[in-house]
Design a protein around this motif. Structure first.
Motif, PDB file in Angstrom:
ATOM      1  N   GLY A   7       0.839  -1.185   0.000  1.00  0.00           N
ATOM      2  CA  GLY A   7       0.000   0.000   0.000  1.00  0.00           C
ATOM      3  C   GLY A   7       0.869   1.228   0.000  1.00  0.00           C
ATOM      4  O   GLY A   7       2.087   1.155   0.179  1.00  0.00           O
ATOM      5  N   THR A  11       0.139   4.339   5.004  1.00  0.00           N
ATOM      6  CA  THR A  11      -1.112   3.597   5.229  1.00  0.00           C
ATOM      7  C   THR A  11      -1.055   2.739   6.495  1.00  0.00           C
ATOM      8  O   THR A  11      -2.043   2.105   6.852  1.00  0.00           O
ATOM      9  CB  THR A  11      -1.490   2.708   4.022  1.00  0.00           C
ATOM     10  N   SER A  95      -0.758 -11.456  -0.012  1.00  0.00           N
ATOM     11  CA  SER A  95      -0.575 -10.004   0.002  1.00  0.00           C
ATOM     12  C   SER A  95      -1.857  -9.316   0.454  1.00  0.00           C
ATOM     13  O   SER A  95      -2.963  -9.730   0.112  1.00  0.00           O
ATOM     14  CB  SER A  95      -0.173  -9.510  -1.385  1.00  0.00           C
ATOM     15  N   ILE A  96      -1.653  -8.270   1.248  1.00  0.00           N
ATOM     16  CA  ILE A  96      -2.776  -7.479   1.748  1.00  0.00           C
ATOM     17  C   ILE A  96      -2.532  -6.028   1.369  1.00  0.00           C
ATOM     18  O   ILE A  96      -1.507  -5.447   1.758  1.00  0.00           O
ATOM     19  CB  ILE A  96      -2.907  -7.595   3.282  1.00  0.00           C
ATOM     20  N   HIS A  97      -3.448  -5.465   0.610  1.00  0.00           N
ATOM     21  CA  HIS A  97      -3.361  -4.048   0.228  1.00  0.00           C
ATOM     22  C   HIS A  97      -4.080  -3.231   1.286  1.00  0.00           C
ATOM     23  O   HIS A  97      -5.288  -3.364   1.460  1.00  0.00           O
ATOM     24  CB  HIS A  97      -4.012  -3.848  -1.153  1.00  0.00           C
ATOM     25  N   VAL A  99      -5.639   0.096   2.455  1.00  0.00           N
ATOM     26  CA  VAL A  99      -6.240   1.245   1.776  1.00  0.00           C
ATOM     27  C   VAL A  99      -6.548   2.335   2.797  1.00  0.00           C
ATOM     28  O   VAL A  99      -7.056   2.050   3.885  1.00  0.00           O
ATOM     29  CB  VAL A  99      -7.558   0.823   1.074  1.00  0.00           C
ATOM     30  N   LEU A 141      -2.089   2.044  -8.137  1.00  0.00           N
ATOM     31  CA  LEU A 141      -3.298   1.244  -7.879  1.00  0.00           C
ATOM     32  C   LEU A 141      -3.405  -0.023  -8.718  1.00  0.00           C
ATOM     33  O   LEU A 141      -3.781  -1.072  -8.189  1.00  0.00           O
ATOM     34  CB  LEU A 141      -4.559   2.093  -8.039  1.00  0.00           C
ATOM     35  N   TYR A 144      -1.370  -2.512  -6.832  1.00  0.00           N
ATOM     36  CA  TYR A 144      -1.964  -2.831  -5.535  1.00  0.00           C
ATOM     37  C   TYR A 144      -3.209  -3.717  -5.693  1.00  0.00           C
ATOM     38  O   TYR A 144      -3.488  -4.552  -4.839  1.00  0.00           O
ATOM     39  CB  TYR A 144      -2.361  -1.563  -4.782  1.00  0.00           C
ATOM     40  N   ARG A 145      -3.929  -3.514  -6.781  1.00  0.00           N
ATOM     41  CA  ARG A 145      -5.162  -4.298  -6.999  1.00  0.00           C
ATOM     42  C   ARG A 145      -4.899  -5.781  -7.216  1.00  0.00           C
ATOM     43  O   ARG A 145      -5.817  -6.586  -7.189  1.00  0.00           O
ATOM     44  CB  ARG A 145      -5.950  -3.715  -8.165  1.00  0.00           C
ATOM     45  N   ALA A 147      -3.425  -7.594  -5.126  1.00  0.00           N
ATOM     46  CA  ALA A 147      -3.319  -8.208  -3.801  1.00  0.00           C
ATOM     47  C   ALA A 147      -4.415  -9.246  -3.574  1.00  0.00           C
ATOM     48  O   ALA A 147      -5.506  -9.149  -4.142  1.00  0.00           O
ATOM     49  CB  ALA A 147      -3.398  -7.130  -2.713  1.00  0.00           C
ATOM     50  N   THR A 150      -7.853  -6.879   0.068  1.00  0.00           N
ATOM     51  CA  THR A 150      -7.854  -5.420   0.157  1.00  0.00           C
ATOM     52  C   THR A 150      -8.515  -5.075   1.479  1.00  0.00           C
ATOM     53  O   THR A 150      -9.589  -5.590   1.789  1.00  0.00           O
ATOM     54  CB  THR A 150      -8.632  -4.797  -1.022  1.00  0.00           C
ATOM     55  N   GLU A 152      -9.431  -1.910   4.336  1.00  0.00           N
ATOM     56  CA  GLU A 152      -9.552  -0.500   4.718  1.00  0.00           C
ATOM     57  C   GLU A 152      -8.863  -0.334   6.072  1.00  0.00           C
ATOM     58  O   GLU A 152      -9.278  -0.926   7.060  1.00  0.00           O
ATOM     59  CB  GLU A 152     -11.041  -0.141   4.814  1.00  0.00           C
TER      60      GLU A 152
END
Length: 181
Positions: A7, A11, A95-97, A99, A141, A144-145, A147, A150, A152
């Motif tokens: 990210g 973040t 993987s963890i994005h 946001v 992005l 990152y997409r 991942a 995703t 928050e």
């Protein structure tokens, strides 16, 4: 299995990574700190001596060497966006994005005690910083997409950490199922 946090800078990859590692009883690795150890240079020194391209090369070489260490690994904001690193990340773990809104990122980076090398031109103008973040985010992005998850990352409370742990467990089960078929 490794869990990679990706990210944009600011973040919360490092702070959340430490909590997540503790919760999952895993090691925590900050890729920037690991690269500093390997190179015997600070990230700002690498940027001033070798530029961003030199840093990205060191970052890629480090990522290639990462083995399954049962670790939560906080990666630099640009790591997935260069040298096919996203494919390496996918190959080496989950993987963890993380946001966060551009406004939240701008505030965090504006108030940061240690300025990041890429932000030096914007440190005296918050509006310019927000514009830079917005443009950079648009470029990053698509990477990152890629991942697995995703998430928050604002207002991290225990309940939200529980949710993330559940998402990770589901993803591990999914990856293990694919490996065994």
């Amino acid at each position: 299995m490794n869990i990679f946090l990706i990210g944009f800078m600011g973040t919360g990859k490092s702070s959340l990574g430490k909590k997540l590692a503790k919760r999952l009883n895993m090691h925590f690795i900050d890729s920037d700190q690991a690269i500093e150890l390997d190179s015997q240079l600070s990230i700002p020194e690498i940027f001033s001596q070798q530029g961003e391209a030199g840093f990205r090369t060191l970052e890629h070489v480090w990522l290639e060497k990462v083995e399954d260490q049962n670790a939560v690994i906080a990666l630099g904001g640009g790591t997935p966006c260069f040298m096919d690193n996203m494919a390496l990340i996918q190959e080496k773990g989950i993987s963890i994005h993380l946001v966060l809104s551009i406004g939240n990122i701008t505030n965090r980076l504006w108030e940061a005690k240690t300025p990041r090398p890429l932000l030096k031109p914007y440190l005296n103008n918050k509006e310019a910083l927000a514009t830079f973040i917005s443009k950079s985010m648009a470029q990053r992005l698509p990477f990152y997409r890629g991942a697995d998850i995703t998430f928050e990352a604002s207002n991290m409370k225990a309940v939200k950490l529980d949710l993330l742990v559940k998402m990770i467990e589901d993803q591990i089960n999914l990856k293990n199922a694919k490996i065994h078929h």
